[in-house]
Design a protein around this motif. Sequence first.
Motif, PDB file in Angstrom:
ATOM      1  N   PRO A 183     -39.828 -59.699  36.843  1.00 23.62           N
ATOM      2  CA  PRO A 183     -38.549 -59.429  37.500  1.00 23.62           C
ATOM      3  C   PRO A 183     -38.488 -57.975  37.994  1.00 23.62           C
ATOM      4  CG  PRO A 183     -38.256 -59.428  35.130  1.00 23.62           C
ATOM      5  CD  PRO A 183     -39.666 -59.861  35.370  1.00 23.62           C
ATOM      6  N   SER A 184     -37.937 -57.787  39.152  1.00 27.70           N
ATOM      7  CA  SER A 184     -37.927 -56.470  39.786  1.00 27.70           C
ATOM      8  C   SER A 184     -36.863 -55.562  39.181  1.00 27.70           C
ATOM      9  CB  SER A 184     -37.658 -56.610  41.281  1.00 27.70           C
ATOM     10  OG  SER A 184     -36.333 -57.073  41.494  1.00 27.70           O
ATOM     11  N   ILE A 185     -37.014 -54.274  39.425  1.00 23.23           N
ATOM     12  CA  ILE A 185     -36.002 -53.313  38.998  1.00 23.23           C
ATOM     13  C   ILE A 185     -34.676 -53.611  39.675  1.00 23.23           C
ATOM     14  CG2 ILE A 185     -35.326 -50.875  39.199  1.00 23.23           C
ATOM     15  CD1 ILE A 185     -38.237 -50.141  38.624  1.00 23.23           C
ATOM     16  N   ARG A 186     -34.712 -53.969  40.941  1.00 26.03           N
ATOM     17  CA  ARG A 186     -33.472 -54.314  41.648  1.00 26.03           C
ATOM     18  C   ARG A 186     -32.756 -55.473  40.953  1.00 26.03           C
ATOM     19  NH1 ARG A 186     -31.248 -53.428  46.430  1.00 26.03           N
ATOM     20  NH2 ARG A 186     -33.097 -52.268  47.135  1.00 26.03           N
ATOM     21  N   ALA A 187     -33.518 -56.509  40.594  1.00 27.72           N
ATOM     22  CA  ALA A 187     -32.910 -57.658  39.926  1.00 27.72           C
ATOM     23  C   ALA A 187     -32.326 -57.257  38.582  1.00 27.72           C
ATOM     24  CB  ALA A 187     -33.949 -58.768  39.753  1.00 27.72           C
ATOM     25  N   PHE A 243     -33.669 -45.177  42.278  1.00 31.33           N
ATOM     26  CA  PHE A 243     -32.865 -44.440  43.260  1.00 31.33           C
ATOM     27  C   PHE A 243     -32.780 -45.198  44.586  1.00 31.33           C
ATOM     28  CE2 PHE A 243     -34.383 -40.447  40.866  1.00 31.33           C
ATOM     29  CZ  PHE A 243     -33.354 -40.586  39.942  1.00 31.33           C
ATOM     30  N   ARG A 244     -33.853 -45.910  44.951  1.00 29.19           N
ATOM     31  CA  ARG A 244     -33.792 -46.726  46.173  1.00 29.19           C
ATOM     32  C   ARG A 244     -32.735 -47.814  46.033  1.00 29.19           C
ATOM     33  NH1 ARG A 244     -39.373 -45.451  47.111  1.00 29.19           N
ATOM     34  NH2 ARG A 244     -40.084 -46.895  45.485  1.00 29.19           N
ATOM     35  N   VAL A 245     -32.693 -48.432  44.860  1.00 31.62           N
ATOM     36  CA  VAL A 245     -31.667 -49.455  44.621  1.00 31.62           C
ATOM     37  C   VAL A 245     -30.285 -48.821  44.658  1.00 31.62           C
ATOM     38  CG1 VAL A 245     -30.766 -51.124  42.962  1.00 31.62           C
ATOM     39  CG2 VAL A 245     -33.243 -50.906  43.285  1.00 31.62           C
ATOM     40  N   PHE A 246     -30.128 -47.679  44.001  1.00 33.06           N
ATOM     41  CA  PHE A 246     -28.841 -46.993  43.974  1.00 33.06           C
ATOM     42  C   PHE A 246     -28.385 -46.590  45.377  1.00 33.06           C
ATOM     43  CE2 PHE A 246     -27.571 -45.315  39.581  1.00 33.06           C
ATOM     44  CZ  PHE A 246     -28.031 -46.459  38.950  1.00 33.06           C
ATOM     45  N   ALA A 247     -29.334 -46.265  46.258  1.00 29.15           N
ATOM     46  CA  ALA A 247     -28.978 -45.810  47.603  1.00 29.15           C
ATOM     47  C   ALA A 247     -28.220 -46.869  48.384  1.00 29.15           C
ATOM     48  CB  ALA A 247     -30.241 -45.404  48.372  1.00 29.15           C
ATOM     49  N   GLY A 248     -28.400 -48.130  48.025  1.00 25.12           N
ATOM     50  CA  GLY A 248     -27.702 -49.202  48.722  1.00 25.12           C
ATOM     51  C   GLY A 248     -26.455 -49.685  48.007  1.00 25.12           C
ATOM     52  N   GLN A 255     -22.009 -47.138  42.159  1.00 24.82           N
ATOM     53  CA  GLN A 255     -23.198 -46.899  41.340  1.00 24.82           C
ATOM     54  C   GLN A 255     -22.810 -46.701  39.874  1.00 24.82           C
ATOM     55  OE1 GLN A 255     -24.860 -43.344  42.975  1.00 24.82           O
ATOM     56  NE2 GLN A 255     -25.929 -44.393  44.646  1.00 24.82           N
ATOM     57  N   PRO A 256     -23.578 -47.291  38.961  1.00 21.39           N
ATOM     58  CA  PRO A 256     -23.364 -46.953  37.550  1.00 21.39           C
ATOM     59  C   PRO A 256     -23.840 -45.528  37.270  1.00 21.39           C
ATOM     60  CG  PRO A 256     -25.267 -48.401  37.789  1.00 21.39           C
ATOM     61  CD  PRO A 256     -24.645 -48.295  39.147  1.00 21.39           C
ATOM     62  N   THR A 257     -23.282 -44.912  36.265  1.00 20.71           N
ATOM     63  CA  THR A 257     -23.766 -43.611  35.822  1.00 20.71           C
ATOM     64  C   THR A 257     -25.148 -43.808  35.210  1.00 20.71           C
ATOM     65  OG1 THR A 257     -21.506 -42.883  35.398  1.00 20.71           O
ATOM     66  CG2 THR A 257     -23.278 -41.633  34.343  1.00 20.71           C
ATOM     67  N   LEU A 258     -26.069 -42.920  35.556  1.00 22.95           N
ATOM     68  CA  LEU A 258     -27.479 -43.156  35.218  1.00 22.95           C
ATOM     69  C   LEU A 258     -28.034 -42.133  34.241  1.00 22.95           C
ATOM     70  CD1 LEU A 258     -30.190 -44.668  35.847  1.00 22.95           C
ATOM     71  CD2 LEU A 258     -30.531 -42.992  37.682  1.00 22.95           C
ATOM     72  N   ARG A 259     -28.821 -42.627  33.297  1.00 23.80           N
ATOM     73  CA  ARG A 259     -29.678 -41.811  32.462  1.00 23.80           C
ATOM     74  C   ARG A 259     -31.083 -42.422  32.468  1.00 23.80           C
ATOM     75  NH1 ARG A 259     -26.239 -40.767  26.837  1.00 23.80           N
ATOM     76  NH2 ARG A 259     -24.611 -39.412  27.733  1.00 23.80           N
ATOM     77  N   VAL A 260     -32.101 -41.585  32.338  1.00 25.14           N
ATOM     78  CA  VAL A 260     -33.486 -42.046  32.235  1.00 25.14           C
ATOM     79  C   VAL A 260     -34.083 -41.436  30.978  1.00 25.14           C
ATOM     80  CG1 VAL A 260     -35.764 -42.140  33.319  1.00 25.14           C
ATOM     81  CG2 VAL A 260     -33.700 -42.187  34.750  1.00 25.14           C
ATOM     82  N   SER A 261     -34.667 -42.263  30.136  1.00 25.25           N
ATOM     83  CA  SER A 261     -35.232 -41.739  28.890  1.00 25.25           C
ATOM     84  C   SER A 261     -36.484 -40.914  29.172  1.00 25.25           C
ATOM     85  CB  SER A 261     -35.567 -42.884  27.933  1.00 25.25           C
ATOM     86  OG  SER A 261     -36.605 -43.689  28.459  1.00 25.25           O
ATOM     87  N   PRO A 262     -36.745 -39.890  28.379  1.00 22.77           N
ATOM     88  CA  PRO A 262     -37.918 -39.026  28.577  1.00 22.77           C
ATOM     89  C   PRO A 262     -39.168 -39.668  27.989  1.00 22.77           C
ATOM     90  CG  PRO A 262     -36.695 -38.270  26.688  1.00 22.77           C
ATOM     91  CD  PRO A 262     -35.904 -39.423  27.265  1.00 22.77           C
ATOM     92  N   PRO A 263     -40.344 -39.129  28.302  1.00 25.97           N
ATOM     93  CA  PRO A 263     -41.562 -39.606  27.643  1.00 25.97           C
ATOM     94  C   PRO A 263     -41.506 -39.294  26.150  1.00 25.97           C
ATOM     95  CG  PRO A 263     -42.001 -37.604  28.897  1.00 25.97           C
ATOM     96  CD  PRO A 263     -40.614 -38.046  29.267  1.00 25.97           C
TER      97      PRO A 263
END
Length: 346
Positions: A126-130, A165-170, A174-182
């Motif tokens: 399943p894609s990130i967009r989905a 970010f590409r998904v968010f651009a459309g 937009q939901p508020t976003l966080r990305v976990s670190p390595p």
Amino acid sequence: MTAVVPIESAKPAAAEIRPERVGVLLVNLGTPDTADARGVRVYLKEFLSDARVIEDQGLLWKLILNGIILRIRPGRKARDYLKIWNTERNESPLKTITRAQSEKLARSIADHDHIEVDWAMRYGNPSIRAGIEALTARGCDRLLVVPLYPQYSAATSATVCDEVFRVFAGMRAQPTLRVSPPYFDDPDYIDALAVSISAHLATLPFQPELIVASFHGMPQKYVDKGDPYQAQCIATTDALRRRMGLDASKLLLTFQSRFGFDEWLKPYTDKTMERLAKEGIRRIAVITPGFSADCLETLEEIAQENAEIFKHNGGEQFAFIPCLNDSDPGMDVIRQLVLRELQGWI
């Protein structure tokens, strides 16, 4: 005459109010939908057309990709996928394991009843967009994206962010976003690796003379341009050596999965297998600490191809130690990472 409307009556109906929910999206690299040349071709085209993976996307590369690689490589790689394919579900092990990680994570944090968990692949389905659309449809106005790569690289973690970010651009809302670190040197991760390695070594009918930690490779020039991946692989290995009381001669660091003609990070795993066997090493174990879930690169390239290289050159006993996958230690790493990154939201 002025009518007075009670405050309660002025509120919208409860059904009209979207509850505040938090979405967690686990993301892994990707996999073909089918283990045949057509499925692999679709997957490879998306993967190798990403400028994070192959930075020079010029005319020459497009000619090589479409004129040679996508004509020859899909059939060969499809045969490799068939060696490890989950025939019961008709999917790759990476998809099976990532789904299980998502389901187990959801159960382990079920006491936070406003958290929704889903999973996606950077390439393929399943894609990130989905995944993002599914979570927002379930009322999530906050989103934590978790790239399942212990070590950061532009070709893995960064391209996950690119796609998000590409998904968010459309999106208008937009939901508020966080990305976990390595989490390459996270104590929970290092402990989980050590526990898993020790448990698997205890089941072997032989004692390995040394352990090889094989990480996915990348072109040397990417590191020269500033990618921190190699340094983080070294940090993981150093931390694991300290945790297990092993020196560099007993826990080796190598890089696998070369592609193309550029110089890649060294030492190469396959060449190391050959060298060790020729030097008289007869018993080894191999771990893959750069992967959160077993996949083609671990189950076929390491457990089969590199085992054959080792034995062909004089080695006798070869053990592949699985990734953390959805094991209890592995899930504890993911759970602790998610709960830490959700602080302030839960």
